[in-house]
Design an enzyme around this catalytic site. Structure first.
Site, PDB file in Angstrom:
ATOM      1  N   LYS A  19       0.834  -1.212   0.000  1.00 31.04           N
ATOM      2  CA  LYS A  19       0.000   0.000   0.000  1.00 31.04           C
ATOM      3  C   LYS A  19       0.867   1.261   0.000  1.00 31.04           C
ATOM      4  O   LYS A  19       0.670   2.172  -0.799  1.00 31.04           O
ATOM      5  CB  LYS A  19      -0.921   0.019   1.244  1.00 31.04           C
ATOM      6  CG  LYS A  19      -1.798  -1.223   1.377  1.00 31.04           C
ATOM      7  CD  LYS A  19      -2.686  -1.175   2.622  1.00 31.04           C
ATOM      8  CE  LYS A  19      -1.970  -1.235   3.958  1.00 31.04           C
ATOM      9  NZ  LYS A  19      -1.299  -2.513   4.257  1.00 31.04           N
ATOM     10  N   ARG A  53      -9.888   0.658   8.671  1.00 32.58           N
ATOM     11  CA  ARG A  53      -9.457  -0.696   9.049  1.00 32.58           C
ATOM     12  C   ARG A  53     -10.517  -1.437   9.840  1.00 32.58           C
ATOM     13  O   ARG A  53     -10.292  -2.593  10.214  1.00 32.58           O
ATOM     14  CB  ARG A  53      -8.223  -0.571   9.928  1.00 32.58           C
ATOM     15  CG  ARG A  53      -6.911  -0.835   9.222  1.00 32.58           C
ATOM     16  CD  ARG A  53      -5.841  -0.568  10.260  1.00 32.58           C
ATOM     17  NE  ARG A  53      -4.646  -1.311  10.066  1.00 32.58           N
ATOM     18  CZ  ARG A  53      -3.576  -0.832   9.432  1.00 32.58           C
ATOM     19  NH1 ARG A  53      -3.607   0.340   8.870  1.00 32.58           N
ATOM     20  NH2 ARG A  53      -2.494  -1.552   9.374  1.00 32.58           N
ATOM     21  N   ARG A 112      11.960  -5.407   4.968  1.00 34.08           N
ATOM     22  CA  ARG A 112      11.717  -3.991   4.662  1.00 34.08           C
ATOM     23  C   ARG A 112      12.616  -3.041   5.455  1.00 34.08           C
ATOM     24  O   ARG A 112      12.904  -3.250   6.620  1.00 34.08           O
ATOM     25  CB  ARG A 112      10.261  -3.649   4.978  1.00 34.08           C
ATOM     26  CG  ARG A 112       9.990  -2.141   4.887  1.00 34.08           C
ATOM     27  CD  ARG A 112       8.531  -1.808   4.919  1.00 34.08           C
ATOM     28  NE  ARG A 112       7.881  -2.273   6.126  1.00 34.08           N
ATOM     29  CZ  ARG A 112       6.579  -2.150   6.327  1.00 34.08           C
ATOM     30  NH1 ARG A 112       5.815  -1.621   5.401  1.00 34.08           N
ATOM     31  NH2 ARG A 112       6.056  -2.592   7.435  1.00 34.08           N
ATOM     32  N   ARG A 126      11.137  -0.833  11.107  1.00 31.73           N
ATOM     33  CA  ARG A 126      10.053  -0.509  12.029  1.00 31.73           C
ATOM     34  C   ARG A 126      10.018  -1.443  13.230  1.00 31.73           C
ATOM     35  O   ARG A 126      10.312  -2.631  13.111  1.00 31.73           O
ATOM     36  CB  ARG A 126       8.716  -0.583  11.281  1.00 31.73           C
ATOM     37  CG  ARG A 126       8.311   0.751  10.721  1.00 31.73           C
ATOM     38  CD  ARG A 126       7.161   0.688   9.770  1.00 31.73           C
ATOM     39  NE  ARG A 126       6.015  -0.096  10.203  1.00 31.73           N
ATOM     40  CZ  ARG A 126       4.910  -0.237   9.483  1.00 31.73           C
ATOM     41  NH1 ARG A 126       4.821   0.366   8.301  1.00 31.73           N
ATOM     42  NH2 ARG A 126       3.909  -0.972   9.914  1.00 31.73           N
ATOM     43  N   ARG A 144      -0.607  -8.439  13.634  1.00 35.31           N
ATOM     44  CA  ARG A 144      -1.111  -7.538  12.595  1.00 35.31           C
ATOM     45  C   ARG A 144      -1.993  -8.318  11.610  1.00 35.31           C
ATOM     46  O   ARG A 144      -3.032  -7.824  11.180  1.00 35.31           O
ATOM     47  CB  ARG A 144       0.058  -6.860  11.865  1.00 35.31           C
ATOM     48  CG  ARG A 144       0.704  -5.762  12.716  1.00 35.31           C
ATOM     49  CD  ARG A 144       2.125  -5.450  12.294  1.00 35.31           C
ATOM     50  NE  ARG A 144       2.221  -4.806  10.996  1.00 35.31           N
ATOM     51  CZ  ARG A 144       3.359  -4.656  10.326  1.00 35.31           C
ATOM     52  NH1 ARG A 144       4.504  -5.116  10.844  1.00 35.31           N
ATOM     53  NH2 ARG A 144       3.372  -4.054   9.165  1.00 35.31           N
TER      54      ARG A 144
END
Ligand code: AP5
Ligand code: ZN
Length: 213
Positions: A13, A87, A126, A160, A171
């Site tokens: 996203k 969400r 990431r 992160r 998550r």
């Protein structure tokens, strides 16, 4: 055009939203980025959400709806990209109401679909540029050999706090329990478009462009 990018953690996203900002002048409204900014700048709200985010759980509807409300009253540019919002069904209802209040419409909801196995590899690989937020991946989009961000030349990159396997499981659970019902919600409203998020970044980008044009 105002669109929602919907998909599980790591679906791409943020990556696609950044391209739409650069190429179409759209405005990215990422509640995740807004919450991380609040945390980094040490506001009261930021302190309250830090632990919840690190565990990979959703923060309250009230907080994120408040964040979005402020932005909708501001500049619309080439349209809003809602990234990571809504969400929950309560957030989706609130967005409908806020759009109506500000005289705007939601044009499309784009689902980036990616299998769970691929998400783990995406998230654990990431990193982002500490200066401009450009998103990298150890395998699919490595930081250049000279150690400089392709976008801004920055040399500091960060990972992160919630990009570890334990937080990712939470998550994903939050996504399936609370966010995936939105797929049916927007399908029933004839707004849902599906894009294969497993395809290479350029192909995902082209599929999104085909929907927007
Ligand atoms: P948020 O920041 O929204 O995180 P997320 O939804 O988990 O999404 P990510 O940012 O992890 O993934 P992405 O889909 O943007 O993927 P990316 O493009 O980076 O939320 C974080 C937390 O904040 C939540 O857990 C919650 O606590 C809180 N929060 C936020 N919004 C909330 C809300 N509305 N309500 C309540 N709580 C909220 O890509 C991932 C990696 O894959 C990158 O390394 C990238 O380079 C790579 N990649 C991307 N596309 C491709 C491709 N096509 N092929 C190969 N690699 C790719
Ligand atoms: Zn950068």
């Amino acid at each position: 055009m105002n669109i929602i990018l919907l998909g599980p953690p790591g679906a791409g996203k943020g990556t696609q939203a950044r391209t739409l900002v650069e190429e179409r002048g759209m405005i990215q409204l990422s509640t995740g980025d807004m919450l991380r900014e609040a945390k980094d700048s040490g506001t009261e709200m930021g302190k309250r959400v830090a632990d919840v985010m690190a565990r990979g759980e959703l923060v309250t509807d009230e907080i994120v709806i408040g964040l979005i409300r402020e932005k909708l009253e501001g500049e619309n540019g080439g349209g809003f990209i809602f990234d990571g919002f809504p969400r929950t069904l309560a957030q989706a209802d609130a967005l409908d109401a806020l759009m109506a209040e500000t005289g705007q419409t939601l044009d499309a909801v784009i689902e980036l679909s990616v299998e769970d196995d691929a998400l783990v590899a995406r998230i654990t690989g990431r990193s982002t540029c500490a200066n401009c937020g450009e998103v990298y991946h150890d395998v699919t989009k490595p930081i250049p050999a000279d150690g400089k961000c392709t976008n801004c030349g920055g040399t500091e990159f960060k990972r992160r706090a919630d990009d570890n396997e334990d937080a990712l499981k939470n998550r994903l659970m939050e996504y399936y329990k609370k966010t995936s019902p939105l797929l049916g919600f927007y399908y029933a409203k004839d707004m849902l478009k599906r894009v294969d998020g497993l395809a290479p970044m350029a192909e995902v980008k082209a599929s999104i462009a085909a929907i927007l044009d």
